[in-house]
Design an enzyme around this catalytic site. Structure first.
Site, PDB file in Angstrom:
ATOM      1  N   GLY A  52       7.467   6.355 -31.868  1.00 24.23           N
ATOM      2  CA  GLY A  52       7.497   5.465 -30.719  1.00 24.23           C
ATOM      3  C   GLY A  52       8.483   6.086 -29.736  1.00 24.23           C
ATOM      4  O   GLY A  52       9.610   6.451 -30.134  1.00 24.23           O
ATOM      5  N   ASP A 244       4.054   7.053 -23.543  1.00 22.44           N
ATOM      6  CA  ASP A 244       4.966   8.130 -23.935  1.00 22.44           C
ATOM      7  C   ASP A 244       5.472   8.925 -22.745  1.00 22.44           C
ATOM      8  O   ASP A 244       6.512   9.566 -22.814  1.00 22.44           O
ATOM      9  CB  ASP A 244       4.281   9.066 -24.933  1.00 22.44           C
ATOM     10  CG  ASP A 244       4.207   8.396 -26.292  1.00 22.44           C
ATOM     11  OD1 ASP A 244       3.368   7.504 -26.466  1.00 22.44           O
ATOM     12  OD2 ASP A 244       5.034   8.736 -27.158  1.00 22.44           O
TER      13      ASP A 244
HETATM   14  O1  MRU Z   1       2.732   8.981 -32.345  1.00 23.23           O
HETATM   15  P1  MRU Z   1       3.546   7.743 -32.113  1.00 23.23           P
HETATM   16  O2  MRU Z   1       3.361   6.712 -33.167  1.00 23.23           O
HETATM   17  O3  MRU Z   1       4.991   8.069 -31.847  1.00 23.23           O
HETATM   18  O4  MRU Z   1       2.943   7.160 -30.769  1.00 23.23           O
HETATM   19  C1  MRU Z   1       3.505   6.002 -30.243  1.00 23.23           C
HETATM   20  C2  MRU Z   1       2.846   5.511 -29.031  1.00 23.23           C
HETATM   21  O5  MRU Z   1       1.905   6.084 -28.531  1.00 23.23           O
HETATM   22  C3  MRU Z   1       3.482   4.318 -28.389  1.00 23.23           C
HETATM   23  O6  MRU Z   1       2.530   3.522 -27.790  1.00 23.23           O
HETATM   24  C4  MRU Z   1       4.500   4.782 -27.344  1.00 23.23           C
HETATM   25  O7  MRU Z   1       5.362   5.729 -27.886  1.00 23.23           O
HETATM   26  C5  MRU Z   1       5.274   3.662 -26.782  1.00 23.23           C
HETATM   27  S1  MRU Z   1       6.400   2.960 -27.911  1.00 23.23           S
HETATM   28  C6  MRU Z   1       7.235   1.729 -27.101  1.00 23.23           C
END
Ligand code: MRU
Length: 355
Positions: A52, A244
């Site tokens: 996240g 992200d």
């Molecule tokens: O691969 P991840 O689980 O880190 O991806 C996370 C996401 O795509 C979330 O939606 C994003 O990081 C926002 S978290 C507040």
């Protein structure tokens, strides 16, 4: 147990380790890991034990502080050089979420701005304070996003979310799920949350469904390919997703599958909001074309989670971990400073983002 009570990333009391909740084991097991070595911190980020965008930023802050603290020298130039080596190493763990480099750059900026006139020991102390500040600010930012998002909700709404942008993805509250936590605090008990399972790593099923269910929200899990029928059946009033990295024009990268959800929402006339701490808004890139998309290993698609391999040996596999949602599909971008509406570049400037 309420997932909101779980800490995702902390500095241990001994201040020599960071403690992370190992999210790869959820929802079956709640296990914390104590990390202090560069390779272990890198691996925890790469393997999504801590994941996240905002939580990765917090982990990066504590991670680089711990590695800096381990540098044995009294010489500031040598300290800076070794700090920068470790920074580059941590930065290589994942490419898409801007928070990783954002937090590392923030720590480096403090070092470069304040090193003159300080001893290495004093500088280490200062870096620790900055890492704590990143975490504390993230909690406040997430809460503000939650408050703005809450104001968009109506009693009885059905909310679709993709991946996990909840408390587990941040220091607390989350971004896309924060409006629901604020609604709960306000005594609302009539919201319905639909969680896309989010292939291939199942952050929706394992994390968002777990979070929302333990918080006491009416929660329904759907496979990613069920979003369309769920919208068509009138179950979804609003979509909240995290992000992200947001480009200056409002294009944004989020977990793979998000852009498909946005296209569906547009088709069915459902408002689609991206929830974004201003730290994820990267005004240095004009559009989403400039965002580097993380490619991950094929086994996540063919084998992981299955009792046995579910694809022919040797088949070609694509596994991009993120996609970019075009800004034309986005109703608004909810930040801690307010909600940006199109044209997003102008809205960001008015809100003082990216100065
Ligand atoms: O691969 P991840 O689980 O880190 O991806 C996370 C996401 O795509 C979330 O939606 C994003 O990081 C926002 S978290 C507040």
């Amino acid at each position: 147990m309420n997932a909101l009570s779980l800490d995702t990333v902390l500095l241990a009391e001994n201040e020599k380790e960071m403690i992370i909740l190992d999210q790869t084991l959820l929802p079956g097991e709640i296990k914390y890991l104590n990390l202090s070595k560069a390779e272990d911190i890198w691996e925890a980020i790469y393997s999504l034990r801590v994941r996240g965008a905002p939580a990765i930023g917090v982990a990066a802050g504590y991670g680089i502080y711990l590695l800096a603290d381990q540098i044995e020298t009294e010489d500031m130039d040598e300290f800076v050089a070794k700090f920068q080596e470790q920074k580059a190493y941590l930065d290589s763990a994942r490419p898409t979420a801007v928070n990783l480099s954002w937090a590392l750059n923030r720590m480096e900026k403090v070092l470069l701005a304040e090193k003159d006139g300080k001893t290495v020991a004093e500088m280490k102390q200062r870096l620790k304070e900055e890492a704590h500040a990143i975490r504390e600010e993230d909690i406040a930012i997430s809460r503000n996003i939650g408050q703005y998002g809450f104001e968009l909700l109506r009693h009885g709404d059905g909310i679709l979310t993709h991946c996990n942008a909840g408390t587990l993805a941040t220091a607390k509250y989350g971004t896309a799920l924060a409006p629901i936590y604020i609604a709960l605090e306000n005594g609302w008990d009539d919201l319905h949350v639909f969680c896309d399972e989010t292939r291939p790593l199942l952050q929706g099923a394992r994390l968002s469904a777990f979070e929302m269910q333990t918080a006491g929200v009416d929660t329904t899990l759907i496979c990613d390919n069920m979003a369309s029928i769920t919208m068509k059946r009138g179950k979804i009033d609003i979509v909240f997703v995290g992000c992200d990295r947001v480009a200056a024009n409002g294009d944004f990268a989020n977990k793979i599958g998000t852009s498909g959800v946005a296209i569906l929402a547009k088709h069915y006339g459902i408002p689609f909001y991206c929830c974004a701490p201003s730290s994820t808004i990267d005004m240095s890139i004009k559009s989403g074309d400039e965002i580097v998309i993380e490619e991950r290993k094929p086994e996540e698609v063919t084998e992981m989670w299955y009792e046995k391999r579910m694809a022919p040996e040797g088949v070609k596999v694509n596994n991009p971990a993120f996609d970019v949602t075009d800004h034309t599909l986005v109703t608004g971008i909810i930040t801690e400073k307010g909600i940006a509406y199109p044209p997003f570049d102008q809205a960001f400037i008015r809100m003082g983002i990216g100065k």
